[in-house]
Scaffold this motif. Structure first.
Motif, PDB file in Angstrom:
ATOM      1  N   GLN A 205       0.848  -1.191   0.000  1.00 22.94           N
ATOM      2  CA  GLN A 205       0.000   0.000   0.000  1.00 22.94           C
ATOM      3  C   GLN A 205       0.887   1.247   0.000  1.00 22.94           C
ATOM      4  O   GLN A 205       1.800   1.356   0.820  1.00 22.94           O
ATOM      5  CB  GLN A 205      -0.887   0.018   1.247  1.00 22.94           C
ATOM      6  N   LEU A 206       0.623   2.181  -0.901  1.00 24.24           N
ATOM      7  CA  LEU A 206       1.340   3.452  -0.889  1.00 24.24           C
ATOM      8  C   LEU A 206       0.647   4.426   0.061  1.00 24.24           C
ATOM      9  O   LEU A 206      -0.577   4.553   0.051  1.00 24.24           O
ATOM     10  CB  LEU A 206       1.407   4.047  -2.289  1.00 24.24           C
ATOM     11  N   VAL A 207       1.451   5.098   0.868  1.00 19.18           N
ATOM     12  CA  VAL A 207       0.950   6.113   1.803  1.00 19.18           C
ATOM     13  C   VAL A 207       1.605   7.429   1.423  1.00 19.18           C
ATOM     14  O   VAL A 207       2.837   7.544   1.432  1.00 19.18           O
ATOM     15  CB  VAL A 207       1.294   5.743   3.258  1.00 19.18           C
ATOM     16  N   GLU A 208       0.808   8.404   1.049  1.00 24.11           N
ATOM     17  CA  GLU A 208       1.385   9.672   0.603  1.00 24.11           C
ATOM     18  C   GLU A 208       2.080  10.389   1.749  1.00 24.11           C
ATOM     19  O   GLU A 208       1.508  10.592   2.831  1.00 24.11           O
ATOM     20  CB  GLU A 208       0.309  10.576  -0.004  1.00 24.11           C
ATOM     21  N   GLY A 209       3.339  10.760   1.498  1.00 20.65           N
ATOM     22  CA  GLY A 209       4.112  11.496   2.481  1.00 20.65           C
ATOM     23  C   GLY A 209       4.465  12.879   1.967  1.00 20.65           C
ATOM     24  O   GLY A 209       3.920  13.360   0.971  1.00 20.65           O
ATOM     25  N   ARG A 210       5.399  13.501   2.629  1.00 17.79           N
ATOM     26  CA  ARG A 210       5.850  14.836   2.247  1.00 17.79           C
ATOM     27  C   ARG A 210       6.907  14.743   1.151  1.00 17.79           C
ATOM     28  O   ARG A 210       7.750  13.831   1.159  1.00 17.79           O
ATOM     29  CB  ARG A 210       6.443  15.555   3.467  1.00 17.79           C
ATOM     30  N   SER A 211       6.907  15.696   0.256  1.00 18.19           N
ATOM     31  CA  SER A 211       7.867  15.685  -0.846  1.00 18.19           C
ATOM     32  C   SER A 211       9.286  16.019  -0.386  1.00 18.19           C
ATOM     33  O   SER A 211      10.246  15.808  -1.132  1.00 18.19           O
ATOM     34  CB  SER A 211       7.440  16.679  -1.935  1.00 18.19           C
ATOM     35  N   ASP A 212       9.444  16.544   0.840  1.00 20.16           N
ATOM     36  CA  ASP A 212      10.784  16.902   1.320  1.00 20.16           C
ATOM     37  C   ASP A 212      11.535  15.733   1.955  1.00 20.16           C
ATOM     38  O   ASP A 212      12.633  15.908   2.493  1.00 20.16           O
ATOM     39  CB  ASP A 212      10.729  18.091   2.291  1.00 20.16           C
ATOM     40  N   ASN A 213      10.978  14.528   1.871  1.00 21.13           N
ATOM     41  CA  ASN A 213      11.660  13.336   2.395  1.00 21.13           C
ATOM     42  C   ASN A 213      12.684  12.859   1.359  1.00 21.13           C
ATOM     43  O   ASN A 213      12.579  11.775   0.785  1.00 21.13           O
ATOM     44  CB  ASN A 213      10.623  12.246   2.685  1.00 21.13           C
ATOM     45  N   ILE A 214      13.699  13.686   1.121  1.00 21.88           N
ATOM     46  CA  ILE A 214      14.636  13.446   0.029  1.00 21.88           C
ATOM     47  C   ILE A 214      15.771  12.514   0.438  1.00 21.88           C
ATOM     48  O   ILE A 214      16.083  12.362   1.619  1.00 21.88           O
ATOM     49  CB  ILE A 214      15.228  14.767  -0.510  1.00 21.88           C
ATOM     50  N   LYS A 215      16.381  11.902  -0.572  1.00 22.31           N
ATOM     51  CA  LYS A 215      17.551  11.046  -0.366  1.00 22.31           C
ATOM     52  C   LYS A 215      18.783  11.791  -0.852  1.00 22.31           C
ATOM     53  O   LYS A 215      18.778  12.368  -1.947  1.00 22.31           O
ATOM     54  CB  LYS A 215      17.382   9.737  -1.143  1.00 22.31           C
ATOM     55  N   ILE A 216      19.840  11.783  -0.046  1.00 18.26           N
ATOM     56  CA  ILE A 216      21.083  12.430  -0.429  1.00 18.26           C
ATOM     57  C   ILE A 216      21.773  11.572  -1.486  1.00 18.26           C
ATOM     58  O   ILE A 216      22.215  10.457  -1.201  1.00 18.26           O
ATOM     59  CB  ILE A 216      22.014  12.639   0.783  1.00 18.26           C
ATOM     60  N   THR A 217      21.845  12.092  -2.700  1.00 18.68           N
ATOM     61  CA  THR A 217      22.452  11.368  -3.816  1.00 18.68           C
ATOM     62  C   THR A 217      23.538  12.191  -4.494  1.00 18.68           C
ATOM     63  O   THR A 217      24.579  11.661  -4.866  1.00 18.68           O
ATOM     64  CB  THR A 217      21.377  11.009  -4.860  1.00 18.68           C
ATOM     65  N   ARG A 218      23.286  13.495  -4.619  1.00 17.73           N
ATOM     66  CA  ARG A 218      24.233  14.400  -5.279  1.00 17.73           C
ATOM     67  C   ARG A 218      24.600  15.545  -4.331  1.00 17.73           C
ATOM     68  O   ARG A 218      23.871  15.821  -3.363  1.00 17.73           O
ATOM     69  CB  ARG A 218      23.623  14.945  -6.565  1.00 17.73           C
ATOM     70  N   PRO A 219      25.736  16.212  -4.585  1.00 13.79           N
ATOM     71  CA  PRO A 219      26.199  17.275  -3.670  1.00 13.79           C
ATOM     72  C   PRO A 219      25.144  18.335  -3.374  1.00 13.79           C
ATOM     73  O   PRO A 219      25.024  18.799  -2.235  1.00 13.79           O
ATOM     74  CB  PRO A 219      27.406  17.870  -4.410  1.00 13.79           C
ATOM     75  N   GLU A 220      24.364  18.723  -4.385  1.00 10.60           N
ATOM     76  CA  GLU A 220      23.371  19.779  -4.162  1.00 10.60           C
ATOM     77  C   GLU A 220      22.250  19.351  -3.213  1.00 10.60           C
ATOM     78  O   GLU A 220      21.531  20.196  -2.661  1.00 10.60           O
ATOM     79  CB  GLU A 220      22.773  20.254  -5.496  1.00 10.60           C
ATOM     80  N   ASP A 221      22.096  18.034  -3.013  1.00 11.34           N
ATOM     81  CA  ASP A 221      21.055  17.544  -2.107  1.00 11.34           C
ATOM     82  C   ASP A 221      21.329  17.946  -0.656  1.00 11.34           C
ATOM     83  O   ASP A 221      20.393  18.086   0.135  1.00 11.34           O
ATOM     84  CB  ASP A 221      20.936  16.016  -2.195  1.00 11.34           C
ATOM     85  N   LEU A 222      22.601  18.128  -0.305  1.00  6.72           N
ATOM     86  CA  LEU A 222      22.939  18.514   1.069  1.00  6.72           C
ATOM     87  C   LEU A 222      22.394  19.901   1.391  1.00  6.72           C
ATOM     88  O   LEU A 222      21.887  20.138   2.494  1.00  6.72           O
ATOM     89  CB  LEU A 222      24.453  18.485   1.281  1.00  6.72           C
ATOM     90  N   GLU A 223      22.495  20.816   0.448  1.00  8.26           N
ATOM     91  CA  GLU A 223      21.961  22.161   0.675  1.00  8.26           C
ATOM     92  C   GLU A 223      20.445  22.127   0.830  1.00  8.26           C
ATOM     93  O   GLU A 223      19.877  22.825   1.691  1.00  8.26           O
ATOM     94  CB  GLU A 223      22.342  23.088  -0.492  1.00  8.26           C
ATOM     95  N   LEU A 224      19.806  21.346   0.015  1.00  7.97           N
ATOM     96  CA  LEU A 224      18.350  21.234   0.094  1.00  7.97           C
ATOM     97  C   LEU A 224      17.931  20.595   1.417  1.00  7.97           C
ATOM     98  O   LEU A 224      16.970  21.042   2.061  1.00  7.97           O
ATOM     99  CB  LEU A 224      17.834  20.415  -1.087  1.00  7.97           C
ATOM    100  N   ALA A 225      18.648  19.546   1.838  1.00 10.41           N
ATOM    101  CA  ALA A 225      18.342  18.886   3.113  1.00 10.41           C
ATOM    102  C   ALA A 225      18.551  19.849   4.281  1.00 10.41           C
ATOM    103  O   ALA A 225      17.775  19.840   5.249  1.00 10.41           O
ATOM    104  CB  ALA A 225      19.211  17.652   3.283  1.00 10.41           C
ATOM    105  N   HIS A 226      19.577  20.672   4.195  1.00 10.10           N
ATOM    106  CA  HIS A 226      19.831  21.682   5.231  1.00 10.10           C
ATOM    107  C   HIS A 226      18.625  22.615   5.362  1.00 10.10           C
ATOM    108  O   HIS A 226      18.155  22.897   6.471  1.00 10.10           O
ATOM    109  CB  HIS A 226      21.089  22.475   4.868  1.00 10.10           C
TER     110      HIS A 226
END
Length: 237
Positions: A205-226
């Motif tokens: 079953q898929l449960v809709e979550g928040r779009s900000d539950n990101i995975k760190i994959t590329r360097p720019e993801d760290l700034e977004l996670a911050h």
């Protein structure tokens, strides 16, 4: 009277993450002055229903011992595997004798530091009576293109029924272990726990979550996670 199912967590953390272009695995990169993995684990450890968190670490890992999470009383380290599925299965095997077949296991990415407490609570509450389990996700909003090896567009795919798969992914202990063992014995490649469950003929079953539950994959993801983590902190004030 049958006891209520318990909740366990497994965090596969044996990966290297070459797309970051760093000598340090992405789960140990600093984010708000703490390793990424500590943020991922904190969300799980703060939930009162989670009995224990199993972290699957590579044999050559020399960063884990320097984290505060490595000394937490509810965290247990196990040896990780070559692939994500191997690490998760090692974590499940370490729970034999403690976890019952109907208990719940939440598998969460070590490099997904922005899990919001409301998403975790919603996942648990939505699936607590589900026969199989499911996962957090978010509907796609971008236009999706299928390309060839040269990045030439072959077609535009309909997105109405497409979701991004997040973690945690929460399944019954016995069913998840059996599904992963079956995939391994059949040499089937699974990229997440839901795909192993699907190959076993079960329907997550898929449960809709928040779009900000990101995975760190590329360097720019760290700034977004911050940015997202700071936003979460303000939400909780």
């Amino acid at each position: 009277m049958k006891a209520e199912p318990r909740y366990w967590a497994v965090v596969p953390a044996a990966g290297i993450g070459t797309r970051m272009g760093s000598d340090v695995p992405k789960q140990y990169l600093l984010l708000n002055n703490r390793p990424v993995i500590e943020h991922a684990l904190q969300a799980l450890l703060k939930h009162p229903k989670i009995v224990k968190v199993i972290v699957a670490i590579a044999d050559s890992d020399h960063w884990w011992a320097n984290t505060s999470a490595s000394r937490h009383s509810r965290v247990q380290r196990v040896l990780g595997g070559t692939e994500r599925a191997d690490s998760v299965l090692n974590g499940l095997l370490s729970l034999q004798g403690d976890a019952d077949a109907d208990d719940w296991v939440l598998v969460h990415d070590a490099a997904r530091p922005c899990l919001h407490r409301t998403d975790l609570e919603n996942l648990i509450e939505t699936l607590r009576h589900h026969a199989v389990g499911g996962l957090l996700g978010y509907p796609l909003s971008d236009t999706i293109k299928r390309v060839n090896d040269q990045a030439s567009v072959l077609e535009t795919l309909p997105r109405e029924q497409l979701w991004r798969a997040f973690t945690p992914q929460m399944f019954r202990y016995g069913a998840l272990q059996a599904a992963l063992e079956c995939a391994r014995s059949s040499a089937l490649q699974v990229t997440d726990e839901a795909s192993a469950i699907e190959l076993a003929g079960l329907i997550p079953q898929l449960v809709e979550g928040r779009s900000d539950n990101i995975k760190i994959t590329r360097p720019e993801d760290l700034e977004l996670a911050h940015f997202y983590l700071n936003q979460h902190s303000r939400d909780q004030e």
